[in-house]
Enzyme design. Structure first.
Site, PDB file in Angstrom:
ATOM      1  N   CYS A 266      58.063  47.202  23.115  1.00  0.00           N
ATOM      2  CA  CYS A 266      58.895  47.133  24.326  1.00  0.00           C
ATOM      3  C   CYS A 266      58.063  46.655  25.507  1.00  0.00           C
ATOM      4  O   CYS A 266      58.567  45.976  26.395  1.00  0.00           O
ATOM      5  CB  CYS A 266      59.519  48.489  24.627  1.00  0.00           C
ATOM      6  SG  CYS A 266      60.814  48.915  23.461  1.00  0.00           S
TER       7      CYS A 266
ATOM      8  N   CYS B 181      48.066  34.875  29.123  1.00  0.00           N
ATOM      9  CA  CYS B 181      49.427  35.372  28.893  1.00  0.00           C
ATOM     10  C   CYS B 181      49.593  36.642  29.723  1.00  0.00           C
ATOM     11  O   CYS B 181      48.974  36.758  30.775  1.00  0.00           O
ATOM     12  CB  CYS B 181      49.688  35.603  27.401  1.00  0.00           C
ATOM     13  SG  CYS B 181      48.646  36.866  26.663  1.00  0.00           S
TER      14      CYS B 181
END
Ligand SMILES: [Zn+2]
Length: 412
Positions: free
Chosen positions: A220, A370
């Site tokens: 998540c 990232c």
């Protein structure tokens, strides 16, 4: 409904109040062991008038011992409702502290709790909801060393974890001790929930004999989750837990409930016991807890991040300030680029890298980044494999850049 009308309906349904002799015996035993105080009669009044709960059920709930693993998205709502319902002993295990990014779904915590211990904050909140119960806290990681000892103290385990090593560990420990495991997982708009009870049905390893390759299934934290989703799924876990305690209804044993919030649909998949399951079959290959991080290849992912050529945010900033020409490549998705980016970076999502690699020059000094550094480590390794010699990975990603170099870049 008028009270008089309700009485008439109940008078017409006398079977609701019938009890067989077996239940009477259990009830007498429970009565001796578990006392319900006059104040609790009032608190649980709406339970007591349900025939399937009644005094006997409320005593069962009070006598029950439930361990909630993880007091995050799933554990927060499930523990809150289990406490309110009168489950007598709740165990909470979590090593984490409350983070701002938890607040959109972990409803036990408020803004003032950020930075505080999750289990201690949760304990205080649950006791506010119901001071008649007992809460045991375990502010530690669940490991192969402590799992059996902790699980032994409980009747039912509620798995609210978000990672594969802890899921396999929880499953294995539950099977070895013969305890039911009320399982759930969530991602973006989808949730899954079932009850693994190897005495009566399959276990997690029957469904998933092997973990997915590390990094393939995003967490998540990596992929996001709709705030209300763990609320819905966590409450199904709480409901199943209460049913198991009461011994009423059909538990989700051998059934995987899949919830799709976008389609607003529940789907039910049959799951069967694997006669060759290495854990819950009559002749199991696994008889002791193992190293679950290694089993799930977690070390591999870390090793990759360590082994690729990398640069820290501070050093990168120095190099850029000294006039070194650096091409920054952002390998996240476009919607992440929308949230925050490092000035001057080129967006090239990891999935598109193989087909767009001709847009990059092997002569350039490339730095890949990232969100937190894992995807860009893979990108760096990929480019090195193609002969790029001057490519490095930004350690800790844009998140570390925001913390260490430029706080004006929003964290998410
Ligand atoms: Zn199994």
């Amino acid at each position: 409904m008028q009270k008089g009308v309700a009485r008439q309906i109940f008078a017409a349904l006398p079977h609701l109040y019938q009890r067989d002799n077996n239940i009477e015996v259990t009830q007498k035993d429970l009565e001796k062991q578990v006392e319900i105080s006059p104040r609790e009669y009032r608190r649980y009044g709406r339970h007591l008038i349900i025939p399937e709960v009644g005094m006997e059920g409320q005593r069962k709930l009070k006598a029950a011992r439930v361990l909630v693993i993880g007091t995050g998205g799933l554990g927060a709502p499930s523990s809150l409702y289990l406490a309110a319902a009168g489950v007598g002993t709740l165990g909470l295990i979590d090593f984490d502290v409350v983070d701002e990014t938890n607040l959109h779904r972990q409803i036990l915590y408020t803004e003032k709790d950020v930075g505080k211990s999750k289990v201690m904050t949760a304990k205080a909140r649950l006791l506010e909801a119901n001071p008649n119960i007992k809460i045991n806290t375990y502010e530690e990681r669940l490991t192969s060393e402590n799992a059996l000892e902790i699980f032994r103290e409980y009747d039912i385990i509620v798995d609210g974890t978000d990672n594969f090593p802890t899921r396999y560990l929880t499953n294995d420990a539950c099977v070895m001790l013969g305890k039911p495991n009320v399982y759930a997982s969530i991602f973006r708009f989808e949730g899954q929930v079932t009850v693994f009870d190897a005495n009566r049905g399959p276990c997690y390893r029957c469904l998933y004999p092997k973990p997915p390759p590390p990094g393939l299934v995003p967490s998540c934290a990596e992929g996001g989750v709709l705030g209300v989703l763990p609320g819905l799924i966590g409450l199904i876990q709480a409901t199943e837990t209460i049913k198991l305690i009461l011994g009423k209804g059909d538990p989700l044993i051998g059934r995987l409930l899949v919830f799709d919030a976008l389609g607003m649909k529940f789907e039910e998949l049959r799951i069967r016991k694997n006669p060759k399951c290495p854990l819950c079959s009559p002749n199991p290959g696994i008889t002791a807890l193992i190293d679950y991080e290694q089993f799930c290849g977690i070390g591999e992912k870390d090793r990759l991040s360590r082994e690729v050529a990398s640069v820290t945010p501070k050093i990168l900033k120095e190099e850029m300030s000294n006039g070194k020409k650096i091409t920054l490549i952002d390998v996240r998705e476009p919607h992440e680029y929308e949230i925050a980016r490092i000035e001057g970076a080129k967006l090239l999502p990891l999935g598109e890298l193989p087909e767009r690699v001709n847009e990059l020059d092997t002569a350039d000094e490339l730095v890949m980044y990232c969100h937190t550094g894992a995807r860009s480590a893979r990108a760096t390794q990929f480019l090195r494999g193609l002969g790029f010699r001057k490519v490095r990975n930004l350690e800790g990603g844009i998140d570390a850049w925001s913390i260490e170099v430029d706080p004006s870049v929003p964290r998410y």
